[in-house]
Design an enzyme around this catalytic site. Structure first.
Site, PDB file in Angstrom:
ATOM      1  N   LYS A  94       0.828  -1.214   0.000  1.00 47.68           N
ATOM      2  CA  LYS A  94       0.000   0.000   0.000  1.00 47.68           C
ATOM      3  C   LYS A  94       0.866   1.270   0.000  1.00 47.68           C
ATOM      4  CE  LYS A  94      -1.989  -1.185   3.850  1.00 47.68           C
ATOM      5  NZ  LYS A  94      -1.318  -2.489   4.087  1.00 47.68           N
ATOM      6  N   ARG A 122      11.541  -5.860   4.744  1.00 46.47           N
ATOM      7  CA  ARG A 122      11.310  -4.418   4.523  1.00 46.47           C
ATOM      8  C   ARG A 122      12.378  -3.588   5.224  1.00 46.47           C
ATOM      9  NH1 ARG A 122       5.467  -1.925   5.562  1.00 46.47           N
ATOM     10  NH2 ARG A 122       5.745  -2.670   7.691  1.00 46.47           N
ATOM     11  N   ARG A 147      -9.712   1.072   9.624  1.00 51.88           N
ATOM     12  CA  ARG A 147      -9.353  -0.334   9.899  1.00 51.88           C
ATOM     13  C   ARG A 147     -10.320  -1.038  10.798  1.00 51.88           C
ATOM     14  NH1 ARG A 147      -2.921  -1.031  10.678  1.00 51.88           N
ATOM     15  NH2 ARG A 147      -2.514   0.695   9.305  1.00 51.88           N
ATOM     16  N   ARG A 149      11.769  -1.221  10.572  1.00 50.48           N
ATOM     17  CA  ARG A 149      10.798  -0.572  11.438  1.00 50.48           C
ATOM     18  C   ARG A 149      10.760  -1.267  12.787  1.00 50.48           C
ATOM     19  NH1 ARG A 149       5.074   0.488   8.516  1.00 50.48           N
ATOM     20  NH2 ARG A 149       4.354  -0.543  10.413  1.00 50.48           N
ATOM     21  N   ARG A 159      -0.121  -7.732  14.603  1.00 48.98           N
ATOM     22  CA  ARG A 159      -0.748  -6.823  13.646  1.00 48.98           C
ATOM     23  C   ARG A 159      -1.600  -7.591  12.648  1.00 48.98           C
ATOM     24  NH1 ARG A 159       4.618  -4.820  12.024  1.00 48.98           N
ATOM     25  NH2 ARG A 159       3.739  -3.881  10.170  1.00 48.98           N
TER      26      ARG A 159
HETATM   27  P1  ADP Z   1       0.944  -1.748   9.458  1.00 51.43           P
HETATM   28  O1  ADP Z   1      -0.283  -1.612   8.625  1.00 51.43           O
HETATM   29  O2  ADP Z   1       2.057  -2.438   8.780  1.00 51.43           O
HETATM   30  O3  ADP Z   1       0.671  -2.307  10.819  1.00 51.43           O
HETATM   31  P2  ADP Z   1       0.998   1.149   9.677  1.00 51.43           P
HETATM   32  O4  ADP Z   1       2.182   2.009   9.448  1.00 51.43           O
HETATM   33  O5  ADP Z   1      -0.156   1.325   8.788  1.00 51.43           O
HETATM   34  O6  ADP Z   1       1.558  -0.312   9.662  1.00 51.43           O
HETATM   35  O7  ADP Z   1       0.497   1.317  11.172  1.00 51.43           O
HETATM   36  C1  ADP Z   1       1.387   1.170  12.256  1.00 51.43           C
HETATM   37  C2  ADP Z   1       0.606   1.109  13.554  1.00 51.43           C
HETATM   38  O8  ADP Z   1      -0.125   2.337  13.749  1.00 51.43           O
HETATM   39  C3  ADP Z   1      -0.441   0.013  13.655  1.00 51.43           C
HETATM   40  O9  ADP Z   1       0.108  -1.207  14.093  1.00 51.43           O
HETATM   41  C4  ADP Z   1      -1.381   0.598  14.725  1.00 51.43           C
HETATM   42  O10 ADP Z   1      -0.833   0.494  16.018  1.00 51.43           O
HETATM   43  C5  ADP Z   1      -1.378   2.081  14.359  1.00 51.43           C
HETATM   44  N1  ADP Z   1      -2.447   2.409  13.382  1.00 51.43           N
HETATM   45  C6  ADP Z   1      -2.281   2.790  12.099  1.00 51.43           C
HETATM   46  N2  ADP Z   1      -3.467   3.025  11.509  1.00 51.43           N
HETATM   47  C7  ADP Z   1      -4.414   2.772  12.445  1.00 51.43           C
HETATM   48  C8  ADP Z   1      -5.839   2.799  12.445  1.00 51.43           C
HETATM   49  N3  ADP Z   1      -6.537   3.143  11.353  1.00 51.43           N
HETATM   50  N4  ADP Z   1      -6.464   2.481  13.602  1.00 51.43           N
HETATM   51  C9  ADP Z   1      -5.789   2.163  14.717  1.00 51.43           C
HETATM   52  N5  ADP Z   1      -4.453   2.089  14.778  1.00 51.43           N
HETATM   53  C10 ADP Z   1      -3.762   2.386  13.655  1.00 51.43           C
HETATM   54  P1  ADP Z   2       2.262  -1.882   3.230  1.00 55.71           P
HETATM   55  O1  ADP Z   2       2.290  -0.372   3.192  1.00 55.71           O
HETATM   56  O2  ADP Z   2       1.049  -2.457   2.572  1.00 55.71           O
HETATM   57  O3  ADP Z   2       2.482  -2.458   4.594  1.00 55.71           O
HETATM   58  P2  ADP Z   2       4.846  -1.666   1.826  1.00 55.71           P
HETATM   59  O4  ADP Z   2       4.542  -0.778   0.682  1.00 55.71           O
HETATM   60  O5  ADP Z   2       5.598  -1.096   2.980  1.00 55.71           O
HETATM   61  O6  ADP Z   2       3.483  -2.384   2.350  1.00 55.71           O
HETATM   62  O7  ADP Z   2       5.622  -2.944   1.255  1.00 55.71           O
HETATM   63  C1  ADP Z   2       6.081  -3.979   2.132  1.00 55.71           C
HETATM   64  C2  ADP Z   2       7.408  -4.542   1.637  1.00 55.71           C
HETATM   65  O8  ADP Z   2       7.217  -5.272   0.419  1.00 55.71           O
HETATM   66  C3  ADP Z   2       8.444  -3.474   1.318  1.00 55.71           C
HETATM   67  O9  ADP Z   2       9.695  -4.017   1.634  1.00 55.71           O
HETATM   68  C4  ADP Z   2       8.293  -3.270  -0.192  1.00 55.71           C
HETATM   69  O10 ADP Z   2       9.497  -2.817  -0.798  1.00 55.71           O
HETATM   70  C5  ADP Z   2       7.914  -4.665  -0.677  1.00 55.71           C
HETATM   71  N1  ADP Z   2       6.986  -4.671  -1.810  1.00 55.71           N
HETATM   72  C6  ADP Z   2       5.952  -3.824  -2.066  1.00 55.71           C
HETATM   73  N2  ADP Z   2       5.291  -4.178  -3.186  1.00 55.71           N
HETATM   74  C7  ADP Z   2       5.911  -5.304  -3.656  1.00 55.71           C
HETATM   75  C8  ADP Z   2       5.684  -6.160  -4.811  1.00 55.71           C
HETATM   76  N3  ADP Z   2       4.683  -5.934  -5.676  1.00 55.71           N
HETATM   77  N4  ADP Z   2       6.522  -7.204  -4.967  1.00 55.71           N
HETATM   78  C9  ADP Z   2       7.529  -7.442  -4.079  1.00 55.71           C
HETATM   79  N5  ADP Z   2       7.787  -6.691  -2.998  1.00 55.71           N
HETATM   80  C10 ADP Z   2       6.990  -5.625  -2.782  1.00 55.71           C
END
Ligand code: ADP
Ligand code: ADP
Length: 217
Positions: free
Chosen positions: A15, A129, A90, A163, A174
């Site tokens: 995303k 990542r 979410r 991260r 998560r």
């Molecule tokens: P990921 O989707 O990989 O968990 P994000 O960067 O989107 O990573 O979010 C990191 C953290 O921020 C989540 O694990 C949660 O703790 C918080 N967070 C993000 N978006 C939301 C949301 N819409 N509602 C509640 N918590 C959120």
């Molecule tokens: P999200 O925001 O949904 O959690 P990220 O954009 O951070 O996902 O992508 C997660 C990991 O996968 C990163 O290391 C990114 O470089 C890699 N990635 C993203 N899209 C692809 C794809 N189409 N094929 C392979 N690796 C990908």
């Protein structure tokens, strides 16, 4: 009126990688609730500390606080011609909050883009990542999208890091939050006729092509 996109999908589906491309193309901001929380986390304050504990454990932040952050963010000047919401809503209460915010603004969602990826591939992507320490929107993958120079961001030369919440325990938590809380959200949007499923196993550029075709409609 502006264009509003929601990006949904399991952690690691790509995303963030894709949102930055669409945002650039359309000249609208990418709004990631995770990025907003990580920025607050850096502050040396009680709120920063509270968020750090929540994020590093992989739990979700409260619906009320999260929605208020989004409401404040979309009130800013750069979001008046549309925006991409990445990682929000979410939970079902957040869906209601967003509906209400948009109704007050006289706006509606143009498209929900659902990036479809299986859990095993998602976990493997998160483990590989790496993000830029200067701008967490600059994301790399050790195998599929490595930087030109090991450990260094191509865009601004800052060091890369993992991260804090990409530990196996927090990833597990998560993903279980995603299955329990966010699956029902996906189902809700499926019924609204603005839902587009994208096969997120494709290469990064192929996913971008599919996304652009949908966005240009
Ligand atoms: P990921 O989707 O990989 O968990 P994000 O960067 O989107 O990573 O979010 C990191 C953290 O921020 C989540 O694990 C949660 O703790 C918080 N967070 C993000 N978006 C939301 C949301 N819409 N509602 C509640 N918590 C959120
Ligand atoms: P999200 O925001 O949904 O959690 P990220 O954009 O951070 O996902 O992508 C997660 C990991 O996968 C990163 O290391 C990114 O470089 C890699 N990635 C993203 N899209 C692809 C794809 N189409 N094929 C392979 N690796 C990908």
């Amino acid at each position: 009126m502006g264009r509003i996109f929601l990006f949904m999908g399991i952690q690691g589906a790509g995303k963030g990688t894709q949102a930055i491309r669409l945002a650039e193309k359309l000249g609208i901001p990418q709004i990631s609730t995770g990025d907003i929380f990580r920025a607050i986390m850096k502050q040396d304050s009680p709120l920063g500390e509270e968020l750090r504990a929540i994020l590093n454990s992989g739990r979700l932040v409260s619906d009320e606080f999260t929605s208020q952050m989004v409401k404040d963010r979309i009130a800013q000047d750069d979001a008046q011609n549309g925006f991409i919401l990445d990682g929000y809503p979410r939970t079902l209460p957040q869906v209601e909050h967003l509906d209400q915010m948009l109704a007050e603004r006289g706006e509606k969602i143009d498209a929900v883009l659902f990036f479809d990826l299986d859990k095993d591939e998602a976990i493997s992507r998160l483990a590989n990542r790496r993000v830029c320490t200067a701008n967490s929107n600059h994301t790399y993958h050790l195998i599929h999208n490595p930087p030109q120079q090991e450990g260094i961001c191509d865009i601004d030369g800052a060091p890369l890091k993992q991260r804090e919440d990409d530990t196996s325990e927090a990833i597990e938590k998560r993903i279980s939050e995603y299955v329990n809380q966010t699956f029902p959200v996906v189902d809700t949007y499926k019924q609204r006729g603005i839902f587009h499923k994208i096969d997120a196993r494709q290469s990064i550029d192929d996913v971008t092509r599919t996304m652009m075709e949908i966005a240009e409609k």
